[in-house]
Enzyme design. Structure first.
Site, mmCIF file in Angstrom:
data_model
loop_
_atom_site.group_PDB
_atom_site.id
_atom_site.type_symbol
_atom_site.label_atom_id
_atom_site.label_comp_id
_atom_site.label_asym_id
_atom_site.label_seq_id
_atom_site.Cartn_x
_atom_site.Cartn_y
_atom_site.Cartn_z
ATOM 1 N N LYS A 41 18.797 -55.906 38.088
ATOM 2 C CA LYS A 41 20.123 -55.296 38.265
ATOM 3 C C LYS A 41 20.389 -54.411 37.063
ATOM 4 O O LYS A 41 20.240 -54.838 35.931
ATOM 5 C CB LYS A 41 21.212 -56.377 38.289
ATOM 6 C CG LYS A 41 21.185 -57.314 39.467
ATOM 7 C CD LYS A 41 22.446 -58.176 39.456
ATOM 8 C CE LYS A 41 22.160 -59.641 39.329
ATOM 9 N NZ LYS A 41 23.330 -60.492 39.175
ATOM 10 N N SER A 128 31.806 -60.891 38.838
ATOM 11 C CA SER A 128 31.794 -59.684 37.994
ATOM 12 C C SER A 128 31.716 -58.435 38.858
ATOM 13 O O SER A 128 32.346 -57.418 38.564
ATOM 14 C CB SER A 128 30.590 -59.710 37.046
ATOM 15 O OG SER A 128 30.674 -60.800 36.170
HETATM 16 O O1 PNS Z 1 24.800 -64.069 36.246
HETATM 17 P P1 PNS Z 1 23.538 -64.073 37.065
HETATM 18 O O2 PNS Z 1 23.040 -62.661 37.268
HETATM 19 O O3 PNS Z 1 23.701 -64.807 38.362
HETATM 20 O O4 PNS Z 1 22.438 -64.887 36.199
HETATM 21 C C1 PNS Z 1 21.129 -65.084 36.688
HETATM 22 C C2 PNS Z 1 20.201 -65.719 35.612
HETATM 23 C C3 PNS Z 1 20.273 -64.921 34.334
HETATM 24 C C4 PNS Z 1 20.640 -67.117 35.352
HETATM 25 C C5 PNS Z 1 18.764 -65.682 36.204
HETATM 26 O O5 PNS Z 1 18.500 -64.391 36.678
HETATM 27 C C6 PNS Z 1 17.688 -66.063 35.193
HETATM 28 O O6 PNS Z 1 17.577 -67.208 34.822
HETATM 29 N N1 PNS Z 1 16.910 -65.052 34.719
HETATM 30 C C7 PNS Z 1 15.862 -65.245 33.736
HETATM 31 C C8 PNS Z 1 14.462 -65.098 34.318
HETATM 32 C C9 PNS Z 1 13.932 -66.434 34.821
HETATM 33 O O7 PNS Z 1 13.869 -67.404 34.108
HETATM 34 N N2 PNS Z 1 13.592 -66.447 36.102
HETATM 35 C C10 PNS Z 1 13.112 -67.627 36.783
HETATM 36 C C11 PNS Z 1 14.278 -68.393 37.406
HETATM 37 S S1 PNS Z 1 13.702 -69.639 38.465
#
Ligand code: PNS
Length: 160
Positions: A41, A128
């Site tokens: 994003k 958001s």
């Molecule tokens: O506020 P959001 O966009 O819903 O947050 C999403 C978030 C940051 C929690 C998720 O995208 C994330 O953990 N990203 C890091 C990459 C990662 O660890 N991916 C594997 C998840 S199973």
């Protein structure tokens, strides 16, 4: 020491996020709000802006810090010496995605627990992206975001 990580895009932080931060900071010794460097994003606010807006709203919460991460969340959690990932849950629509991430994160790092906190009912409709849409279209974001950053958000839309 019980350390929890509250991850997200925070583009920008809303009253729903702040509610989760306030409540979870009472349960843990230390809480790190972790802003993800989003590759998929494209965020509206820069990393420094997102962290700055969070810092303004958490003024007074002495056991809360703001940081950012790139890469896997579980790696950041381990590097911080934390044991818990905090996630807020709004409507049922959040559940499937959060369930999948919690199980995958446990597969990647079995020592890290994901804990879910139910949002306060008055924020269950809040996101958001809706805040950005309302602000972009000239609507009122009063009560949706912390008052101390309301003007910062509106100013961003004046510039773009
Ligand atoms: O506020 P959001 O966009 O819903 O947050 C999403 C978030 C940051 C929690 C998720 O995208 C994330 O953990 N990203 C890091 C990459 C990662 O660890 N991916 C594997 C998840 S199973």
């Amino acid at each position: 020491m019980r350390i929890a990580i509250y991850p997200g895009s925070f583009d920008p932080i809303t009253n729903g996020h702040l509610d989760i931060i306030q409540r979870s900071s009472q349960v843990f010794d230390k809480l790190t709000v972790a802003v993800v460097k989003n590759h998929s994003k494209k965020p509206l606010f820069t990393m420094e802006e997102r962290k700055g807006l969070i810092r303004k709203t958490i003024n007074g919460l002495s056991n809360v810090e703001v940081d950012h991460f790139d890469g896997l969340l579980v790696d950041f959690v381990s590097a911080k010496g934390a044991q818990v990932i905090i996630k807020g849950l709004r409507a049922m629509s959040d559940f499937e995605y959060e369930f999948q991430m919690a199980l995958l994160n446990r597969k990647l790092q079995p020592n890290v627990e994901t804990m879910f906190m139910m949002t306060n009912h008055q924020y269950s409709y809040l996101s958001s992206s809706m805040v950005k849409e309302i602000a972009a279209l000239g609507g009122s974001i009063t009560d949706l975001v912390p008052e101390i950053i309301r003007q910062d958000i509106l100013d961003k839309f004046r510039k773009v």
